[in-house]
Design an enzyme around this catalytic site. Structure first.
Site, PDB file in Angstrom:
ATOM      1  N   HIS A  41       5.516   2.106  19.349  1.00  0.00           N
ATOM      2  CA  HIS A  41       4.495   2.569  18.382  1.00  0.00           C
ATOM      3  C   HIS A  41       4.651   4.070  18.088  1.00  0.00           C
ATOM      4  CE1 HIS A  41       0.243   1.515  16.730  1.00  0.00           C
ATOM      5  NE2 HIS A  41       0.846   2.411  15.970  1.00  0.00           N
TER       6      HIS A  41
ATOM      7  N   GLY B  14       0.864  -1.192   0.000  1.00  0.00           N
ATOM      8  CA  GLY B  14       0.000   0.000   0.000  1.00  0.00           C
ATOM      9  C   GLY B  14       0.890   1.229   0.000  1.00  0.00           C
ATOM     10  N   ARG B  15       0.315   2.341   0.475  1.00  0.00           N
ATOM     11  CA  ARG B  15       1.094   3.592   0.487  1.00  0.00           C
ATOM     12  C   ARG B  15       2.391   3.436   1.266  1.00  0.00           C
ATOM     13  NH1 ARG B  15      -4.477   5.777   1.178  1.00  0.00           N
ATOM     14  NH2 ARG B  15      -4.354   4.649   3.114  1.00  0.00           N
ATOM     15  N   ILE B  16       2.295   2.841   2.463  1.00  0.00           N
ATOM     16  CA  ILE B  16       3.482   2.758   3.315  1.00  0.00           C
ATOM     17  C   ILE B  16       4.456   1.700   2.779  1.00  0.00           C
ATOM     18  CG2 ILE B  16       4.305   2.236   5.664  1.00  0.00           C
ATOM     19  CD1 ILE B  16       1.589   3.497   6.641  1.00  0.00           C
TER      20      ILE B  16
ATOM     21  N   ASP C  16       7.728  -1.957  15.856  1.00  0.00           N
ATOM     22  CA  ASP C  16       7.186  -0.709  16.390  1.00  0.00           C
ATOM     23  C   ASP C  16       5.809  -0.972  16.989  1.00  0.00           C
ATOM     24  OD1 ASP C  16       7.236   2.162  16.806  1.00  0.00           O
ATOM     25  OD2 ASP C  16       5.728   2.310  15.226  1.00  0.00           O
TER      26      ASP C  16
ATOM     27  N   ARG D  64       0.739  -3.556  12.607  1.00  0.00           N
ATOM     28  CA  ARG D  64      -0.019  -3.820  13.834  1.00  0.00           C
ATOM     29  C   ARG D  64       0.519  -5.097  14.476  1.00  0.00           C
ATOM     30  NH1 ARG D  64      -1.454   0.655  13.631  1.00  0.00           N
ATOM     31  NH2 ARG D  64      -3.570   1.526  13.595  1.00  0.00           N
TER      32      ARG D  64
ATOM     33  N   SER E 125       4.676   7.201  13.318  1.00  0.00           N
ATOM     34  CA  SER E 125       4.210   8.484  12.768  1.00  0.00           C
ATOM     35  C   SER E 125       4.584   9.672  13.659  1.00  0.00           C
ATOM     36  CB  SER E 125       2.688   8.449  12.564  1.00  0.00           C
ATOM     37  OG  SER E 125       2.022   8.394  13.807  1.00  0.00           O
TER      38      SER E 125
ATOM     39  N   ARG F 129      -3.234  -8.565  -1.578  1.00  0.00           N
ATOM     40  CA  ARG F 129      -4.449  -9.096  -2.204  1.00  0.00           C
ATOM     41  C   ARG F 129      -4.345  -9.107  -3.717  1.00  0.00           C
ATOM     42  NH1 ARG F 129      -8.758  -5.376  -0.185  1.00  0.00           N
ATOM     43  NH2 ARG F 129      -6.896  -4.139   0.117  1.00  0.00           N
TER      44      ARG F 129
HETATM   45  C1  GLV Z   1      -0.825   4.320  13.492  1.00  0.00           C
HETATM   46  O1  GLV Z   1      -0.512   3.222  13.812  1.00  0.00           O
HETATM   47  C2  GLV Z   1      -1.910   4.633  12.637  1.00  0.00           C
HETATM   48  O2  GLV Z   1      -2.671   3.736  12.253  1.00  0.00           O
HETATM   49  O3  GLV Z   1      -2.070   5.812  12.302  1.00  0.00           O
END
Ligand code: GLV
Length: 323
Positions: free
Chosen positions: A290, A157-159, A266, A242, A293, A180
């Site tokens: 975590h 995805g984006r990340i 993280d 996650r 961001s 997917r």
């Molecule tokens: C951080 O884990 C987020 O989902 O923004």
């Protein structure tokens, strides 16, 4: 009478100042800790808008507690596994989140963790501080580098794409990605990228396995011991998505048995991770709390996107950052 806005935490300073100027009856949790569930359930009663964090579970109980006037929920996160999206949408409540703005910060930190795990940063820092820094030794604290290696991205995805793009200049030979579906556009931007629909093949070929996908029923605990056993013994495993994507006891076992070389995390289960977790004490595991961001710029932007979403909904306009 002003509409009631519940905000479950104090926001970064610029957005907090903006929030306080808005024509709302503002109910805001003042402590730098998660709003206790019972407080939240009490506070949302009669709310028109809610700004929440990923630590707040948004489910039927909360929606019932709020009442039918609740118009918008703006979550300050890109992940939305804390939200029962179907339940929110079934009630025609606008739902907003904060995509894109945290991609760079998260990808940067993912690279940091990957390097830290691969280059044994934790062992090196501890060795220095503990007086084990003897003379320069040819093989002491040797790790691995990216040059001519294969990176496996779980979730392009984006990340995932931003991580892959950052790693290419390090000299990687191949970027395999699993998800997917094939992402032809991402493949144009990440020239080493190839879709690998078979997860086990990706795991067996990758020198680095980097988890960037969403937590869904499909990905929950997808990393079991069996999956770690399919990886190379020299593999570096990184998760900035996650904790729930990994069966954590199985990861601990794989690290203890040196089934894989090292991990950078993280995200964990639970969060915060108890200090007696073996993950904190294993020399081959780097754990961060975590913070992917967590840059001032990104957190300010995430918060202001939430306020934008709430303002739009109150004006009956479409949400600019709609989930
Ligand atoms: C951080 O884990 C987020 O989902 O923004």
């Amino acid at each position: 009478m002003y509409p009631k806005l519940v905000v479950t935490r104090i926001l970064p300073p610029d957005t907090q100042a903006r929030l306080e100027e808005l024509p709302f009856e503002l109910v805001q949790w003042q402590q730098d800790s998660a709003m206790p569930r019972d407080e939240l359930l009490r506070a949302v009663k009669g709310a028109d808008a809610l700004i929440c964090l990923l630590t707040d579970k948004i489910d039927t109980e909360l929606l019932d507690a709020a009442g039918p006037q609740l118009k918008v929920i703006a979550s300050m996160a890109v992940g939305f596994d804390h939200i029962d999206v179907e339940a929110v949408k079934a009630r025609n409540i606008h739902l907003g989140y904060t995509p894109d703005c945290l991609t760079d910060a998260t990808a940067d930190l993912t690279v940091l963790l990957t390097l830290a795990a691969a280059r044994r940063m934790k062992e090196g820092m501890l060795a220095g501080a503990n007086g084990e820094w003897g003379t320069w030794r040819p093989t002491w604290l040797c790790g691995s580098q990216f040059t001519r290696k294969t990176v496996g991205i779980i979730g392009m995805g984006r990340i995932g794409e931003a991580v892959a793009r950052r790693l290419e200049p390090f000299g990687v030979k191949q970027t395999l990605y699993w998800g997917r579906q094939q992402k032809p556009d991402a493949e144009k931007r990440v020239v080493t990228a190839t879709f690998e629909p078979d997860l086990d093949t990706l795991l067996s070929k990758s020198d680095y396995v980097i988890v960037c996908c969403a937590l869904t029923p499909h990905t929950r605990e997808m990393f079991t011991y069996d999956k770690f056993a399919k990886m190379k013994k020299s593999a570096i495993f990184v998760n900035t998505a996650r904790g729930g994507i990994v069966k954590q006891d199985d990861l601990i076992r794989a690290l203890q048995e040196r089934q894989i070389k090292a991990a950078g995390l993280d995200v964990t289960t639970p969060e915060p991770l108890p200090t007696d977790s073996p993950l904190f004490h294993l020399p081959n595991c780097v754990v961060l709390p975590h913070i992917a961001s967590a840059t001032f710029e990104t957190r300010e932007r995430m918060a202001s996107m939430c306020v934008d979403n709430v303002e739009a909904a109150m004006k009956n306009e479409p949400l600019p950052f709609k989930l």
